[in-house]
Enzyme design. Structure first.
Site, short mmCIF file in Angstrom:
data_model
loop_
_atom_site.label_atom_id
_atom_site.label_comp_id
_atom_site.label_asym_id
_atom_site.label_seq_id
_atom_site.Cartn_x
_atom_site.Cartn_y
_atom_site.Cartn_z
N ASN A 10 0.86 -1.18 0.00
CA ASN A 10 0.00 0.00 0.00
C ASN A 10 0.90 1.24 0.00
OD1 ASN A 10 0.71 0.64 2.75
ND2 ASN A 10 -0.88 -0.76 3.48
N LYS A 11 0.31 2.42 -0.08
CA LYS A 11 1.12 3.63 -0.25
C LYS A 11 2.03 3.89 0.95
CE LYS A 11 -0.88 7.78 -0.64
NZ LYS A 11 -1.56 8.95 -1.26
N GLU B 195 3.24 1.57 3.02
CA GLU B 195 4.30 0.56 2.99
C GLU B 195 5.35 0.88 1.93
OE1 GLU B 195 1.71 -3.36 4.41
OE2 GLU B 195 1.75 -2.78 2.31
N ASP C 120 -6.06 -7.86 0.99
CA ASP C 120 -6.12 -9.29 0.65
C ASP C 120 -7.03 -9.53 -0.55
OD1 ASP C 120 -4.44 -10.04 2.74
OD2 ASP C 120 -6.10 -10.30 4.15
#
Length: 334
Positions: free
Chosen positions: A206-207, A209, A276
């Site tokens: 994600n952004k 991470e 997920d």
């Protein structure tokens, strides 16, 4: 090929994609009720519990999403020698998942996340886990078992929750085995050390991470996202990054191309498990033979459905089609 044509073609196909999933298994435990008063003992709400549910989480949630789409699934991972682990395997077996490579590690509990829910609002989460890497004996046992399953797999998904299964040693050995068998590897990453994913086909941070892994302060706009993603691509040596942005859609970045998929959910109740859903959908659609842009578009619609519901949920073909009809926008990119 359009979204409707692709989805209807997959539904009519007699071939079910075969997908190998490895990673951190856990149980998602929900206590549902209402909270109408504060405790006299501390300034906290009192939850009047009405019901409880347990469902596979982590890599197990990826499996549930794949099952909803009709995949043939093999899962590899660890549980503890406890009631939660046995219930986890039982639920996966009920969905006809091959669990022969779910190993028991008596030194750890089965990871469980317990969420206290007042209506649609989460009051508290309690985690039960042990964050040690898989031991060498179990590592080799799991690798040997998964190697036997690779021939039948159309694609391999690594679901990393940083709970110990996808250690650097295990991850790199498995990716090398996949390379020998010419199997694409998709990774849902966790932590800061992305070198262990080197050689994967696609990584889906994600952004937040992405910023952490690339060691940057933040990603304020698309230009910086592309720059940061390509910096990480060069470092990790994979083909693609898919960067998820919660209810704002996702971006597909390679060394030479960028595509933005801007679907936004009208209502966002819970982002739990949405990553997920994207990951499983990407794996399914790529395994089924779709190109990566169309796979991302369909996965993005699946995410829009997921964030509009409470808890970790599996998304169906019908819901993806409904989302596509409702939101309409196509990818933009260059």
């Amino acid at each position: 090929m359009g979204v409707k044509e692709a989805v209807n073609g997959l539904r009519k196909s007699k071939k079910r994609p075969s997908i190998l999933v490895a990673g951190d298994l856990m149980m998602d435990h929900y206590i549902w009720g209402s909270a109408k008063r504060l405790s006299p003992e501390a300034p906290v709400p009192v939850l009047n519990a009405a019901s409880e549910t347990v469902t596979p989480g982590g890599a197990g949630n990826v499996v549930q999403n794949l099952f909803a789409l009709g995949a043939t699934i093999t899962i590899g991972g660890l549980t503890g020698d406890d009631a939660a682990g046995r219930e986890l395997v039982r639920q996966l077996n009920n969905e006809k998942v091959n669990t022969s490579n779910v190993l028991i590690d008596p030194s750890r509990p089965t990871t469980m996340k317990s969420r206290m829910m007042a209506g649609n609002h989460q009051l508290l989460r309690v985690d039960k886990e042990l964050l040690t890497n898989i031991n060498s004996k179990l590592e080799q046992q799991l690798l040997a078992g998964l190697e036997k399953e690779l021939a039948a797999a159309d694609i391999v998904l690594l679901s990393d929750y940083n709970k110990g299964v996808l250690s650097p040693s295990f991850t790199q050995q498995l990716i090398r085995l996949c390379a020998k068998k010419k199997k694409r590897v998709l990774v849902d990453p966790k932590g800061l050390h992305y070198q262990k994913y080197s050689g994967a086909y696609l990584i889906k941070p994600n952004k937040r991470e992405l910023a952490e892994a690339a060691v940057v302060e933040g990603i304020p706009n698309d230009k910086e996202l592309i720059k940061t993603a390509r910096k990480l691509l060069s470092k990790v040596k994979c083909d693609y990054l898919v960067v998820t942005k919660s209810e704002e859609g996702l971006d597909l970045v390679s060394k030479t191309a960028y595509y933005n998929f801007p679907v936004k959910a009208n209502e966002v109740f819970d982002v739990t498990g949405a990553g997920d859903t994207v990951f499983a959908s990407l794996g399914y659609f790529l395994a089924a033979g779709l190109d990566i842009q169309l796979a991302c578009e369909l996965a993005n619609y699946a995410a829009a459905v997921a964030v509009s519901k409470v808890g970790s949920v599996a998304v169906t073909f019908d819901e993806i089609l409904q989302a596509a009809a409702q939101y309409k926008p196509n990818a933009s990119g260059k």
